[in-house]
Design an enzyme around this catalytic site. Structure first.
Site, PDB file in Angstrom:
ATOM      1  N   CYS A 257       0.890  -1.165   0.000  1.00  0.00           N
ATOM      2  CA  CYS A 257       0.000   0.000   0.000  1.00  0.00           C
ATOM      3  C   CYS A 257       0.923   1.208   0.000  1.00  0.00           C
ATOM      4  O   CYS A 257       1.526   1.523   1.024  1.00  0.00           O
ATOM      5  CB  CYS A 257      -0.918   0.014   1.222  1.00  0.00           C
ATOM      6  SG  CYS A 257      -1.855   1.543   1.378  1.00  0.00           S
TER       7      CYS A 257
ATOM      8  N   CYS B 107      -0.598   4.304   2.312  1.00  0.00           N
ATOM      9  CA  CYS B 107      -0.621   4.176   3.785  1.00  0.00           C
ATOM     10  C   CYS B 107      -0.157   2.776   4.149  1.00  0.00           C
ATOM     11  O   CYS B 107       1.018   2.465   3.949  1.00  0.00           O
ATOM     12  CB  CYS B 107      -1.975   4.559   4.382  1.00  0.00           C
ATOM     13  SG  CYS B 107      -3.438   3.868   3.607  1.00  0.00           S
ATOM     14  N   SER B 108      -1.045   1.920   4.625  1.00  0.00           N
ATOM     15  CA  SER B 108      -0.604   0.560   4.936  1.00  0.00           C
ATOM     16  C   SER B 108      -1.802  -0.381   4.958  1.00  0.00           C
ATOM     17  O   SER B 108      -1.926  -1.212   5.854  1.00  0.00           O
ATOM     18  CB  SER B 108       0.170   0.507   6.247  1.00  0.00           C
ATOM     19  OG  SER B 108      -0.559   1.155   7.259  1.00  0.00           O
ATOM     20  N   CYS B 109      -2.682  -0.254   3.964  1.00  0.00           N
ATOM     21  CA  CYS B 109      -3.869  -1.112   3.879  1.00  0.00           C
ATOM     22  C   CYS B 109      -3.442  -2.578   3.834  1.00  0.00           C
ATOM     23  O   CYS B 109      -2.474  -2.940   3.157  1.00  0.00           O
ATOM     24  CB  CYS B 109      -4.668  -0.760   2.628  1.00  0.00           C
ATOM     25  SG  CYS B 109      -5.323   0.908   2.670  1.00  0.00           S
TER      26      CYS B 109
END
Lengths: 215, 227
Positions: free
Chosen positions: B131, B134-136
């Site tokens: 991601c 962000c950090s999905c």
């Protein structure tokens, strides 16, 4: 907004620290993120609007905590004086912990919500179809969006049309748009990088209709 | 957990809280880890919690329940179970690739950040997930992401030099195999179905699941044959 969070393709961050294997820098990291999420208001838009230098300097949960503090003070939900008073307590009294309360309604509703999968809605109709070539629009949106810079202006092929969703950052009852999984050839994104040890590969990304135009 | 501060602190209190509502045995504040010097991050986090609880904005049981779901109810043991079942049951695998959410619901797996599409590694294609914005990450199947997944090096480089990044994980992808990178930019979470290693024909689903590490379901590792 096109902030420092939009990192795809940037150079300079060094090797991946593959030993950084835990989910948190601190036992309270997840708890801080949960508090930020539960108290409302800390959205991706707020996280991305953080000062770029501060964003890069701080770790993941620190970004959540800082945004929560700023937002909750700005909205008058808590006060700076109140935070200072509690920090003083926890800094000097190793046995002190936050006060404990329980909800009158219990937490079953919360757990049910957290364990329910949020599905996309059916298509609302779109001129684009699977297999079609599309170009990502050139844009510079000031509002929150999910269209990274590295794909803008590049042509790809629609690989899947999984359904529709509200535009990023909008409330659940807002207008919906179809979402498309688009496949790009790495050569179209970055040129031929075979000499760098990177023969051509595929890049897939999900984009809403308004980020795309026919190619 | 890695602790940057582990100075022992004398703590005269066996039970630091005696509130009548304290009926949770799993709060962070019950753990020995809390009996050490607190970092400024931890002091700030506790202060924010205290202020929000004091003002009636949040209740402790809701915070505890949410943390418990994220840290215990979700996790890579679910992902490994799904992989093992897909390897063992061709019809389940077909349903999983066709409509992952329905197939996962059969196993009682689902939740927030859990709208999943499963992508299959084959002899021709190696998939990896990132991601960049962000950090999905598919929380119900894999739990919370590892720190490297959230760090800038992985987020910036996975989409421009995937083979170089995979080499840093000790994974060399055959030149004939096409790499596919999935950048999780919307509300779909990608989950890699790794290839079943050789020498596993007689294994049960539980034995197979024990071979499946988290990174193989992100695509930064492949499942090794049992020793």
């Amino acid at each position: 907004m096109d902030g420092v969070h939009d990192m795809g393709g940037m150079h300079g961050f060094g090797a991946v620290d593959v030993t950084a294997d835990e989910s948190s820098h601190s036992p309270l990291g997840t708890r801080a993120q949960v508090i930020a999420m539960l108290s409302g208001g800390v959205t991706r838009a707020i996280l991305e609007a953080q000062d770029p230098a501060a964003y890069l300097r701080s770790h993941y949960h620190d970004r959540w905590l800082t945004c929560a503090e700023d937002h909750l003070v700005d909205t008058g939900t808590v006060s700076d004086d109140q935070l200072d008073r509690w920090r003083e307590v926890f800094e000097h009294d190793a046995a002190a912990v936050p006060p404990r309360t329980a909800s009158e309604r219990g937490v079953d509703g919360l757990i049910a919500r957290l364990t329910t999968t949020p599905l996309l809605s059916e298509s609302v109709g779109s001129p684009f179809v699977v297999g079609q070539r599309v170009r990502v629009r050139r844009m510079a949106p000031l509002e929150h969006h999910r269209c990274p810079r590295y794909i803008r202006g590049v042509v790809g092929v629609i690989e899947n049309a999984p359904g529709s969703d509200v535009l990023p950052g909008q409330p659940e009852d807002s207008r919906r748009e179809d979402l498309f999984t688009v496949r790009f050839d790495s050569v179209d994104l970055w040129g031929d990088r075979t000499a760098n040890g990177e023969p051509a590969y595929d890049l897939y990304i999900d984009l809403c209709e308004s980020y795309l135009e026919p190619a | 957990m890695s602790h940057s501060h582990d100075d022992p602190h004398d703590d005269p209190h066996d039970d630091p809280h005696d509130d009548p509502h304290d009926d949770h045995g799993h709060s962070h504040y019950d753990s020995p880890a809390s009996r050490r010097a607190r970092s400024s991050f931890e002091v700030r986090a506790m202060a924010l919690e205290a202020a929000l609880v004091e003002n009636g904005v949040l209740t402790t049981d809701a915070i505890d329940a949410f943390v418990d779901v994220m840290e215990h109810r979700f996790g890579p043991h679910h992902g490994a179970r799904v992989v093992a079942k897909a390897w063992s049951d061709p019809e389940f695998k077909e349903r999983l690739l066709d409509d992952a959410n329905a197939a996962l619901a059969e196993l009682g797996i689902g939740g927030t950040e859990g709208n999943v599409r499963v992508i299959e590694n084959t002899d021709d294609t190696h998939n990896m997930v990132v991601c960049t914005l962000c950090s999905c990450y598919p929380w119900p199947l894999l739990g919370l992401p590892p720190t490297w997944y959230k760090d800038y090096a992985y987020r910036s480089r996975a989409v421009i030099e995937p083979r170089t990044v995979l080499r840093e994980f000790g994974l060399e992808i055959d030149p004939d195999v096409r790499v596919a990178v999935w950048d999780s930019s919307a509300e779909i979470r990608y989950f890699v179905l790794p290839q079943r290693p050789g020498g596993t024909d007689g294994l049960t689903e539980d034995e197979l699941a024990a071979l499946v590490d988290r990174n193989t379901m992100i695509g930064t590792a492949v499942v090794a044959a049992p020793a």
